[in-house]
Structures are given as C-alpha cells and as structure tokens.
Design an enzyme around this catalytic site. Structure first.
Site, mmCIF file in Angstrom:
data_model
loop_
_atom_site.group_PDB
_atom_site.id
_atom_site.type_symbol
_atom_site.label_atom_id
_atom_site.label_comp_id
_atom_site.label_asym_id
_atom_site.label_seq_id
_atom_site.Cartn_x
_atom_site.Cartn_y
_atom_site.Cartn_z
ATOM 1 N N GLU A 1 10.588 1.206 10.419
ATOM 2 C CA GLU A 1 11.614 2.205 10.127
ATOM 3 C C GLU A 1 10.922 3.551 10.234
ATOM 4 O OE1 GLU A 1 13.412 4.825 9.009
ATOM 5 O OE2 GLU A 1 13.679 4.190 6.920
ATOM 6 N N CYS B 1 14.412 10.189 5.923
ATOM 7 C CA CYS B 1 14.350 9.758 7.325
ATOM 8 C C CYS B 1 15.696 9.959 8.004
ATOM 9 C CB CYS B 1 13.857 8.324 7.443
ATOM 10 S SG CYS B 1 14.621 7.193 6.286
ATOM 11 N N GLU C 1 11.248 16.583 14.834
ATOM 12 C CA GLU C 1 11.730 16.299 13.482
ATOM 13 C C GLU C 1 11.041 17.243 12.497
ATOM 14 O OE1 GLU C 1 10.359 12.685 11.608
ATOM 15 O OE2 GLU C 1 12.237 12.469 10.512
ATOM 16 N N LYS D 1 0.855 -1.189 0.000
ATOM 17 C CA LYS D 1 0.000 0.000 0.000
ATOM 18 C C LYS D 1 0.889 1.235 0.000
ATOM 19 C CE LYS D 1 -1.528 2.806 3.031
ATOM 20 N NZ LYS D 1 -1.497 4.069 2.277
#
Ligand code: NDP
Length: 470
Positions: free
Chosen positions: A243, A277, A374, A170
């Site tokens: 992750e 990331c 972040e 997905k």
C-alpha cells in the site's frame, strides 16, 4: 508520560542491542524517548519465535481467535487515553485525531474478529467433492509508516491473526512508541510469540524483506521502499501487499454547490495535515467556479488553529518530521518560482516544531512539481480546467493510482466520471474515507493487493483445493 521503549519478542521485553535512536515530538523537537534498534540476531530471534508460535496458533479455533481479537479491542479501549497521548507526543496530530485513530484501531480489530474465512464448494456429487479452503501463510512481517502508526499497525496485524498467522512487526523509527504499547497489550491476551515487535530503520525492514522465515510482507509506505521490498521478497517468493503512496485527484464538476462541499474538500485534503496516503492531493476545478473554490478553501484554511496537539483548541498540528517538512517547503518554493499564487499559508512560522500552516496554491498546472509529485503534507494545489474530459485526462496522467474523487450534486453523472479515474478507490462527494468493510488498495505505482473486507482477509491466506473422490 511514561514510555516503554523496549521490543517484545516471545512474550518478553527485550532491549535492542544495535544503534540508539531518539524519538522526537514534532511540535517541540524535544526527545520523547530513546530507543535501541534490534540486531540481526534479535530479528532472527523474533522470527523464530513467530515460527514456533505458528505451529499451534494456526490450529486454534475460529471461536478462540475471534474471542482473543475482541479481548485485544477491549484492551485498546481500556487504554485509549494513554495510547492517544503517546500518538500525539510522537506523531504530532491534534488530540481529537489521535482519539479517532485509537477508535479506528478498535473498530478494525472488532471487524476482523467478526470475519469468517469461507470454504468454497466447487463440486459436490455422489462421487466427488471439491472445495477450496483458505489456510494461513505462516509468519507475516508488518512494516508500518509514521502517519497513522497505531491504526495502520492494526490494519496489518488484526486480519493476519484472524486468518491464523503469526506476526513480526517493525514500526517506523519516527513513531515506534504507540506500537510498542499496542503489542504489549496484545501480549496480555495472546500466547507468547504470536505477535512480536522489533525496532530499527530501513536496515531492519530490508532484512525482514529478505528473510527466509517470513512468508508475507504487508507494507504501507513509499513507492521506492515498496520496490525494494518487492525485489528482496523474490528470495522466497514472499506474498506481498504493498500500500504505497498516491497523488489523488479530486474533480469538481461544473455547477456544483461549492458552499455544500468546500468543508468536505478541505477536510479530506488536509486530513492529518495532508499526511494520509489517500488524501485529496490535487484539486481540478472548472473555470466557471475556480475563483469561488479557491477563495472558500483559503478562508477555511485561515480559520485553522495551528499548534501543539495537546493544546486546547488546536485544529491543525505540525508535519511529522523534518524530512517531510523540507519536502513540502521545497515543493511550495518550486511552485512560487514557476508562477503559482500562494493564497494562504506558504511559509514555516518562526520557532521550534515542524509547523506549516494549511496552504492553498492557485494558478498551477500539470507539469509543475507541486501537482505531479506527492506532497504528503499541508498543501493543496488547485488546477483549472475547461472541459471534464480534459480534467479526467489530467487526473489520470500520473504514475500512481490510489484514490480519486468526483464532486457534484448530480450523483449519476459524477459516478460516470468517477469510473473513468485510474485508481483503487473512487469516491463521489467524499474522499479518503476508508472503512473496515470496503476493500482498499492501489493500482499502477500505488501498489497491489487490498486491505479490509473479506478480500483483505483472504490476502493473509493461501488457497488450498481439496479434491475428494468419495
Ligand atoms: P518509507 O517508505 O521509507 O518508510 C515506511 C516504512 O518502511 C518505515 O517503517 C521505514 O523504516 C521502512 N523502511 C525504510 N526503508 C526500508 C527498506 N529498505 N526495506 C523495508 N522497510 C524499509 O517512507 P518515509 O518515511 O521515508 O516517507 C517518504 C515518503 O513516503 C513520504 O514523503 C510519502 O510520500 C510516502 N509515505 C506514504 C505513506 C502511506 O501511507 N502510503 C506513509 C508514509 C510515507 P524507518 O522509518 O524506521 O526508516
């Protein structure tokens, strides 16, 4: 550009029968394609197809699976220009980066193709043999984000297939088109049902996480979504690789040659407009070099050409979506209100598109949101330190731990400091360098499990100990 917006289930194109959603070009805010999400019944159909395909796919030989993965890499190479163009249209990044993403997809597929699944012999005597084999898990659910959509899909799917699993993936509803094309190409090589793709947002991702027919979820995305997946996965003890986000610190040791490292720092902090990331997201600089570093990074930032990813000369594209842009603006405004100094950029230009120029923020400290949270966008806070131990402490005072880096001409000293960082990968004189053969994963709230290398491959397997009395 023609775009396919249909799902692929059991080797057949299928139109989703749930809600319609538009995919926007982040550089223009124009609609690139309209897609239809899957219903729960369609998701069930995709999972059943993957379960059926698994009954024979798990027994295909290593040679056959390796050959098919190489054929998939050939297909990606043959269609590289089209795939890169789709990535630019829906993701926004400049063409050279989209080409690098497609190149990465090829490299990771070929690397997975070449991996061998080990058999570990624990004991082998006249009377007994004990060995550990690694068997596939079954159906793997892959849920991918919008920053490196094509490459991350390959990171998930290629090792899953190599190990003998089947897949339902997905993509993010913000960037699904490249994955639809990728799965179409894969299905020109693979038996029907081995890889399927469904569309939809969090509701479909959530249904996958709960589904009894999925044996493992591999997820790349935010920590809160990773936590939801982990809760749902308990229903049938799904294996997980999570992750999640990071807030990677970089530390420049005193006496570094700033001219030699400034470009590298800029590139690894602003890779993919900072939407990576493991990008460098907080930079710690010794008092003695603070002004020099800030001034050099600001100069490199100001030299960027911000624009549409397909325009000649563009070096810096837009942020991928409105939510992320608003988050970046909010963090920059908060920093300004708390006394930070914006050295360059810092405001959205007029006009359409989610553009935000590369922004360097000075006079910031731990405890300010721009440092603690972040940003996942084109902003780099630069924090002053006076003592290396203090810098390490500030770098580690964070709930996440994906990557980190130490920069210095003294590599041995830098390694000593790097080993003190609480993160899954610590780089010396580099950052954000992910490689097919180097295990990559996070610690703390950045998730668990690793991708890449043999350790990554084994994450798609279940060990089985065979104990033979001869
Ligand atoms: P999400 O974690 O929400 O999205 C990632 C993927 O998970 C998408 O495919 C998304 O679907 C899907 N998803 C959403 N909700 C669920 C759920 N309940 N169960 C299962 N899957 C779900 O990230 P966002 O797009 O919202 O970005 C938010 C933040 O995440 C960013 O600001 C950034 O900090 C971080 N992020 C980190 C990335 C990384 O590489 N580690 C990549 C992207 C974001 P859909 O998008 O279709 O809703």
């Amino acid at each position: 550009m023609t775009t396919n917006s249909e799902m692929l289930i059991k080797g057949k194109k299928v139109t989703g029968q749930a809600a319609t959603f538009d995919v926007l070009n982040p550089a223009t805010e124009e609609v690139v394609a309209s897609c239809h999400a899957a219903t729960e019944a369609q998701l069930n159909g995709a999972i059943s197809a993957a379960q059926d395909a698994f009954t024979s796919w798990q027994y295909t030989s290593d040679e056959d699976r390796k050959a098919m993965l190489h054929q998939i890499a050939d297909k990606i190479e043959a269609n590289a220009a089209e795939l890169a163009e789709i990535v630019v249209h829906e993701q926004g990044k400049p063409m050279f980066l989209a080409q690098a993403e497609v190149g990465g997809a090829v490299a990771w597929t070929r690397y997975a193709a070449e991996l061998d699944i080990p058999v570990e012999v624990i004991e082998d005597t006249d009377t007994k043999r004990i060995e550990v084999q690694h068997k596939p898990l079954g159906v793997v659910g892959s849920i991918t984000p919008w920053n490196w959509p094509l490459m991350i899909a390959i990171w998930h799917i290629a090792p899953a297939l190599r190990a003998g699993n089947t897949v339902v993936c997905k993509p993010s509803e913000l960037t699904p088109l490249n994955t639809l094309r990728l799965i179409e190409l894969m299905n020109e090589v693979l038996p029907a049902g081995v890889v399927n793709v469904v569309l939809g947002g969090g509701e479909i991702g959530g249904a996958m996480s709960e589904h009894q027919g999925i044996n493992k979820i591999i997820f790349t995305g935010s920590t809160p979504t990773g936590q939801k997946i982990m809760r749902s996965a308990a229903s049938n003890l799904k294996r997980l690789t999570l992750e999640l986000g990071g807030n990677d610190a970089g530390i420049i040791l005193p006496d570094s040659n700033i001219d030699a490292i400034a470009e590298g720092i800029f590139q690894t902090a602003f890779l993919n407009m900072g939407q990576t990331c493991a990008a460098l997201k907080r930079l710690y600089v010794h008092d003695s070099q603070y002004d020099e570093v800030c001034q050099k990074l600001a100069a490199i930032s100001e030299a960027q050409i911000v624009g549409h990813g397909l325009h000649e000369g563009t070096t810096f594209g837009p942020v991928q979506n409105r939510m992320q842009l608003n988050k970046v603006i909010d963090l920059v405004e908060d920093a300004k209100q708390n006394g930070a100094k914006v050295l360059c950029g810092g405001a959205k230009p007029e006009g359409a598109g989610y553009f935000f120029p590369p922004t360097i923020i000075a006079e910031v400290t731990n405890g300010m949101r721009i440092v603690d949270e972040e940003q996942f966008g084109p902003v780099l806070p630069v924090i002053r330190y006076s003592d290396v131990d203090q810098a390490v402490e500030m770098a580690n005072s964070c709930s996440v731990g994906l990557g980190g880096s130490v920069w210095s001409a003294d590599v041995a000293k830098a390694q000593q400091v790097a080993q003190k960082l609480e993160c899954g990968t610590a780089w010396v004189n580099g950052h954000a360098e992910v490689l097919p053969h180097a295990p990559f994963g996070g610690c703390k709230m950045s998730g668990f499990g690793v991708e890449f290398g043999q350790a990554g491959l084994l994450g798609y397997t279940q060990p089985q100990t065979i104990n033979i009395n001869k």
